[in-house]
Each structure stands twice: as structure tokens, then as C-alpha cells.
Design a protein around this motif. Sequence first.
Motif, PDB file in Angstrom:
ATOM      1  N   ARG A  74       0.964  -1.273   0.163  1.00 35.58           N
ATOM      2  CA  ARG A  74      -0.009  -0.132   0.065  1.00 35.58           C
ATOM      3  C   ARG A  74       0.604   1.058  -0.098  1.00 35.58           C
ATOM      4  NH1 ARG A  74      -3.144  -3.345   3.405  1.00 35.58           N
ATOM      5  NH2 ARG A  74      -2.148  -2.997   4.941  1.00 35.58           N
ATOM      6  N   ALA A  75       1.911   0.978   0.866  1.00 34.64           N
ATOM      7  CA  ALA A  75       2.929   2.780   0.931  1.00 34.64           C
ATOM      8  C   ALA A  75       3.242   2.674  -0.455  1.00 34.64           C
ATOM      9  CB  ALA A  75       4.291   1.846   2.037  1.00 34.64           C
ATOM     10  N   LEU A  76       4.270   1.292  -0.993  1.00 34.67           N
ATOM     11  CA  LEU A  76       4.643   1.414  -2.735  1.00 34.67           C
ATOM     12  C   LEU A  76       3.605   2.748  -3.773  1.00 34.67           C
ATOM     13  CD1 LEU A  76       6.420  -0.590  -4.119  1.00 34.67           C
ATOM     14  CD2 LEU A  76       5.020  -0.596  -5.754  1.00 34.67           C
ATOM     15  N   VAL A  77       2.100   1.753  -3.395  1.00 35.17           N
ATOM     16  CA  VAL A  77       1.075   2.261  -4.641  1.00 35.17           C
ATOM     17  C   VAL A  77       1.445   3.854  -4.622  1.00 35.17           C
ATOM     18  CG1 VAL A  77      -1.041   2.525  -5.110  1.00 35.17           C
ATOM     19  CG2 VAL A  77       0.121   0.036  -4.535  1.00 35.17           C
ATOM     20  N   ASN A  78       1.232   4.141  -2.744  1.00 32.04           N
ATOM     21  CA  ASN A  78       1.420   5.305  -2.357  1.00 32.04           C
ATOM     22  C   ASN A  78       1.916   6.580  -2.879  1.00 32.04           C
ATOM     23  OD1 ASN A  78      -1.392   5.000  -0.851  1.00 32.04           O
ATOM     24  ND2 ASN A  78      -0.311   5.277   0.985  1.00 32.04           N
TER      25      ASN A  78
END
Length: 178
Positions: A40-44
Motif C-alpha cells: 500500500r505504501a509503495l502504491v502511495n
Amino acid sequence: MKNSRHLDEHLIDKVERAFAEVEYPGDDDLTDSSYGEEPRALVNDFRGKTDWKQLDVAFLNQAPDGWGTALSFFSDNALRFYLPAYIIADIRGDLDSYDPVARLCSSLTPQGERKKIAKMWGGGTMGSRARACFAKFSPQQLSAVVAYLRWKLDARAGHDPTIEQALENYWLEHDVVP
């Protein structure tokens, strides 16, 4: 040292040319994983980052969200798109985070390629997963990766079993560009 620096610039140019035409995978194809906080952090962190040449080293070293593990969580298409930024940062000596060698080599060693992947993450083995990912690379991209791995091996005084085994088990047989 001057010849070494020239070689580094030649390698950087080879990597840039090989990956120049790779298109941004889109915000919906940045990771294949939905388990845990890091995907999720990667996508953000990578959402809308459509030009890998514009990513600064501080960003590469911390993404996603301070973990510095983006290379572990990229989808195949996102890896192909962002990999040159990481390789070039490494060649320049600026990469302090996750070593690209881990993503490029660990699953292609005799020890790594047979490791099973849980069914919830698609099943198969690490080796089959890596081979499927790298099969999407063009001959020029494969050649640039081999050149980088050879450079990395040389930087490690010619000895790194992980790189040596991955070159022997996969990369060298796919390096068809002179």
C-alpha cells in the motif's frame, strides 16, 4: 580510475538506452501484492511517478514510506519501468537501500529458485516467478542487466556467489545483444 569512471558512464548509457521506451505501468499496476503495509505504501509513493529519470536518490533510498524495499514489491511491469533508476543510482554509488542484485539474482540461484511461493501469492516457485518476470525484458534490457551484474561482480572483487550463480543459471543464456 578514469577508465573505471568511463566504463561506469558507458554502462549508465547502456541502461538508459535499453529501458528508454518502457512505458509507465499505470497506477493500478505498481504491485501485485496486497498483503501488509508495504505494498500500500509503495502504491502511495509511486502513484503518478511516470518518469523514472526524475526520481531522486533520496526517494529511491526510502521508498516505500521509509522502508527502502520497493524493489521487493513492484509488479513485473513496474520493476521493468523503475529498475533503471535503481541500477543507475547503484552504479553512481548513491544507492543505500535494497540492492538490485537481490531482486535480479536471489531467485535464480540453486538455493532460491526452488523455494515455494504460497498459493495466496500465486504459487509456484521463486525461480519460475523470476523467469516469468524477466521474460518480459527485451534483448537490450537483458543485455543491460547482464552488463550491470558483471559490473557489480567486478565491484565485489570478482566474487559473489549469488551473482555468479544467477549469471550462470539464467542471465548469460539470455544475453544475446553484442
